[in-house]
Design a protein around this motif. Structure first.
Motif, PDB file in Angstrom:
ATOM      1  N   LYS A  92       0.707   1.332  -2.032  1.00  0.00           N
ATOM      2  CA  LYS A  92       0.156   0.617  -3.183  1.00  0.00           C
ATOM      3  C   LYS A  92      -1.123  -0.128  -2.816  1.00  0.00           C
ATOM      4  CE  LYS A  92       4.476   0.197  -5.683  1.00  0.00           C
ATOM      5  NZ  LYS A  92       5.418  -0.701  -6.344  1.00  0.00           N
ATOM      6  N   ALA A  95      -3.804   2.286  -2.963  1.00  0.00           N
ATOM      7  CA  ALA A  95      -4.114   2.604  -4.357  1.00  0.00           C
ATOM      8  C   ALA A  95      -5.064   1.559  -4.944  1.00  0.00           C
ATOM      9  CB  ALA A  95      -2.834   2.684  -5.176  1.00  0.00           C
ATOM     10  N   HIS A  99      -8.850   2.351  -6.216  1.00  0.00           N
ATOM     11  CA  HIS A  99      -9.358   1.921  -7.529  1.00  0.00           C
ATOM     12  C   HIS A  99     -10.657   1.132  -7.371  1.00  0.00           C
ATOM     13  CE1 HIS A  99      -9.437   0.391 -11.629  1.00  0.00           C
ATOM     14  NE2 HIS A  99      -9.629  -0.807 -11.113  1.00  0.00           N
ATOM     15  N   VAL A 114      -5.438  -4.095 -14.600  1.00  0.00           N
ATOM     16  CA  VAL A 114      -5.107  -2.781 -14.053  1.00  0.00           C
ATOM     17  C   VAL A 114      -3.806  -2.863 -13.258  1.00  0.00           C
ATOM     18  CG1 VAL A 114      -5.863  -0.987 -12.432  1.00  0.00           C
ATOM     19  CG2 VAL A 114      -7.497  -2.002 -14.032  1.00  0.00           C
ATOM     20  N   ALA A 117      -0.896  -2.871 -15.569  1.00  0.00           N
ATOM     21  CA  ALA A 117      -0.689  -1.551 -16.168  1.00  0.00           C
ATOM     22  C   ALA A 117      -0.121  -0.556 -15.153  1.00  0.00           C
ATOM     23  CB  ALA A 117      -2.005  -1.028 -16.742  1.00  0.00           C
ATOM     24  N   GLN A 118      -0.543  -0.644 -13.893  1.00  0.00           N
ATOM     25  CA  GLN A 118      -0.077   0.271 -12.862  1.00  0.00           C
ATOM     26  C   GLN A 118       1.233  -0.184 -12.215  1.00  0.00           C
ATOM     27  OE1 GLN A 118      -1.427   3.185 -11.907  1.00  0.00           O
ATOM     28  NE2 GLN A 118      -3.053   3.032 -13.431  1.00  0.00           N
ATOM     29  N   ARG A 119       1.735  -1.343 -12.611  1.00  0.00           N
ATOM     30  CA  ARG A 119       2.955  -1.946 -12.070  1.00  0.00           C
ATOM     31  C   ARG A 119       2.820  -2.287 -10.584  1.00  0.00           C
ATOM     32  NH1 ARG A 119       7.504  -1.923 -15.007  1.00  0.00           N
ATOM     33  NH2 ARG A 119       8.826  -1.525 -13.212  1.00  0.00           N
ATOM     34  N   TRP A 120       1.612  -2.754 -10.219  1.00  0.00           N
ATOM     35  CA  TRP A 120       1.377  -3.267  -8.872  1.00  0.00           C
ATOM     36  C   TRP A 120       1.693  -4.762  -8.892  1.00  0.00           C
ATOM     37  CZ3 TRP A 120      -4.271  -1.172  -8.884  1.00  0.00           C
ATOM     38  CH2 TRP A 120      -4.267   0.209  -8.668  1.00  0.00           C
TER      39      TRP A 120
END
Length: 140
Positions: A92, A95, A99, A114, A117-120
């Protein structure tokens, strides 16, 4: 004769001596045995002619001993590079970095959206933002 304060443990007697302003290396622990009970006290050691440096370090001492050079303390070696390293691919953190590589003008506010939305983890994404920014600034 004056009554001496005694303690149940050696450590407590040493701590009391240090609290009284005597350096730990100058404290002598005394043992007092009475009716099967052992207690500990402390007193200051007599100065030796070779050991006079402690007088200069003692608070409030007025000694006529010449001052010696101050003791130097060694400093810990630090790594040559303090820049963060790129995270391993597939996680993650990587990731978030990917991004940011695609969107180099992204702000923390945009990254928070973000990340949600990405569940980070939002707080981790923000930390990764600052690490990425430091990493890219060092490469420029």
């Amino acid at each position: 004769m004056e009554e001496m304060t005694t303690y149940t443990r050696r450590e407590n007697a040493r701590r009391a001596g240090v609290a009284a302003g005597v350096p730990a290396e100058r404290i002598k622990i005394t043992v007092h045995k009475d009716k099967g009970e052992v207690r500990f006290g402390w007193k200051e050691k007599e100065p030796d002619s070779a050991d006079t440096g402690w007088l200069q370090r003692r608070p409030g001492a007025t000694a006529t001993i010449p001052a010696t050079a101050p003791e130097t303390r060694t400093t810990r070696q630090r790594s040559e590079s303090s820049t963060p390293k790129r995270p391993k691919a597939g996680g993650k953190c990587a990731a978030v970095w990917d991004h940011l590589d695609v969107n180099p003008t992204a702000t923390v506010k945009e990254l928070r959206e973000v990340a949600t939305a990405q569940r980070w983890n939002v707080n981790n994404a923000v930390c990764e933002f600052y690490a990425w920014r430091k990493f890219t600034a060092s490469k420029a």
